[in-house]
Design a protein around this motif. Structure first.
Motif, short mmCIF file in Angstrom:
data_model
loop_
_atom_site.label_atom_id
_atom_site.label_comp_id
_atom_site.label_asym_id
_atom_site.label_seq_id
_atom_site.Cartn_x
_atom_site.Cartn_y
_atom_site.Cartn_z
N GLU A 96 -28.24 -54.54 -27.37
CA GLU A 96 -29.70 -54.60 -27.46
C GLU A 96 -30.20 -56.04 -27.40
O GLU A 96 -31.20 -56.34 -26.75
N ALA A 97 -29.51 -56.92 -28.11
CA ALA A 97 -29.90 -58.32 -28.09
C ALA A 97 -29.76 -58.91 -26.70
O ALA A 97 -30.65 -59.64 -26.22
N LEU A 98 -28.67 -58.57 -26.02
CA LEU A 98 -28.44 -59.06 -24.67
C LEU A 98 -29.56 -58.62 -23.74
O LEU A 98 -30.08 -59.42 -22.94
N GLN A 99 -29.97 -57.38 -23.85
CA GLN A 99 -31.04 -56.85 -23.01
C GLN A 99 -32.37 -57.56 -23.28
O GLN A 99 -33.09 -57.94 -22.35
N LEU A 100 -32.69 -57.77 -24.56
CA LEU A 100 -33.96 -58.43 -24.91
C LEU A 100 -33.98 -59.89 -24.45
O LEU A 100 -35.01 -60.39 -23.99
N LEU A 101 -32.86 -60.56 -24.58
CA LEU A 101 -32.78 -61.96 -24.12
C LEU A 101 -33.06 -62.06 -22.63
O LEU A 101 -33.81 -62.95 -22.18
N HIS A 102 -32.50 -61.14 -21.85
CA HIS A 102 -32.69 -61.16 -20.41
C HIS A 102 -34.11 -60.74 -20.02
O HIS A 102 -34.75 -61.38 -19.18
N GLU A 103 -34.60 -59.67 -20.63
CA GLU A 103 -35.92 -59.14 -20.28
C GLU A 103 -37.04 -60.12 -20.60
O GLU A 103 -38.02 -60.23 -19.85
N ASN A 104 -36.92 -60.82 -21.71
CA ASN A 104 -37.99 -61.71 -22.16
C ASN A 104 -37.75 -63.17 -21.81
O ASN A 104 -38.60 -64.02 -22.10
N ARG A 105 -36.60 -63.45 -21.21
CA ARG A 105 -36.25 -64.82 -20.80
C ARG A 105 -36.39 -65.79 -21.98
O ARG A 105 -37.05 -66.82 -21.90
#
Length: 216
Positions: free
Chosen positions: A22-31
């Motif tokens: 989940e953290a990985l996804q949020l980091l990528h989505e929100n830059r």
């Protein structure tokens, strides 16, 4: 300038039970590069960086890498002892925290609740604004005696020319406590008239250098 004036108020957060995936996804989505970890009361209990997530993720170079590590809870990799700042702290003072601790971001907390986040990029942008380099201007550096009243004396010379001062900085002069450097940024692309006024008043210019313009 206060922290609350430059902090980001829209913050991406996660609970400690969230997965690394989940953290990985949020980091990528929100830059973004950091995610504060909060409890049910919005108190900061940890922080995780993109490096933390990257180090805990399976290598992309291995075709059959075990992906199960991404299902581990974020609390297993987060930093627990988080230094925070207050919205009413001065930006100039927390700059020292960034420097001393080599942090890339700091959560902003009021009444033990997360209200914002400030990053090293925010700090750099702020200091660009404070120095006036974000607008067209000319820079003048003057060596002056370290004594009371010298700043308004020099500023009066700019005022006589009706020259708008964008910013003023004060630096020590080498290791000599008897002098300091005043750095003015002024809104003119032709600073030579006021430069000559400063020379005529007997001031030592560090920039432009103190060699007088040849008379023709």
């Amino acid at each position: 300038m206060l922290v609350e004036e430059i902090m980001k108020k829209e913050i991406v957060t996660l609970p400690k039970s969230a997965s690394i995936a989940e953290a990985l996804q949020l980091l990528h989505e929100n830059r973004i590069r950091h995610i504060p970890i909060i409890d049910d009361n919005r108190s900061v209990i940890g922080i995780v960086s993109d490096r933390d997530v990257r180090d805990a993720s399976p290598s992309i170079l291995k075709k059959d890498a075990d992906q199960s590590a991404l299902e581990n809870e974020i609390q297993s990799i987060m930093t627990h002892d988080v230094i925070t700042v207050h919205p009413l702290d001065f930006v100039e003072e927390i700059a020292r925290v960034f420097y001393d601790e080599a942090f890339a971001c700091l959560p902003v907390v009021r009444d033990n609740k997360l209200v914002g986040i400030i990053t090293e990029k925010d700090m750099l942008h702020t200091f660009i604004q404070l120095t006036g380099t974000n607008v067209q201007s000319s820079q003048i550096e003057i060596k002056v005696p370290h004594k009371p009243g010298v700043l308004p004396e020099v500023a009066a010379i700019f005022g006589a020319r009706k020259t708008n001062i964008t910013s003023v900085l004060i630096y020590p002069y080498n290791n000599d406590p008897n002098f300091k450097i005043l750095v003015f940024r002024i809104q003119t692309m032709n600073p030579m008239p006021v430069v000559q006024d400063l020379r005529d008043a007997g001031y030592d210019l560090m920039w432009p250098n103190n060699i007088a313009e040849p008379k023709v």
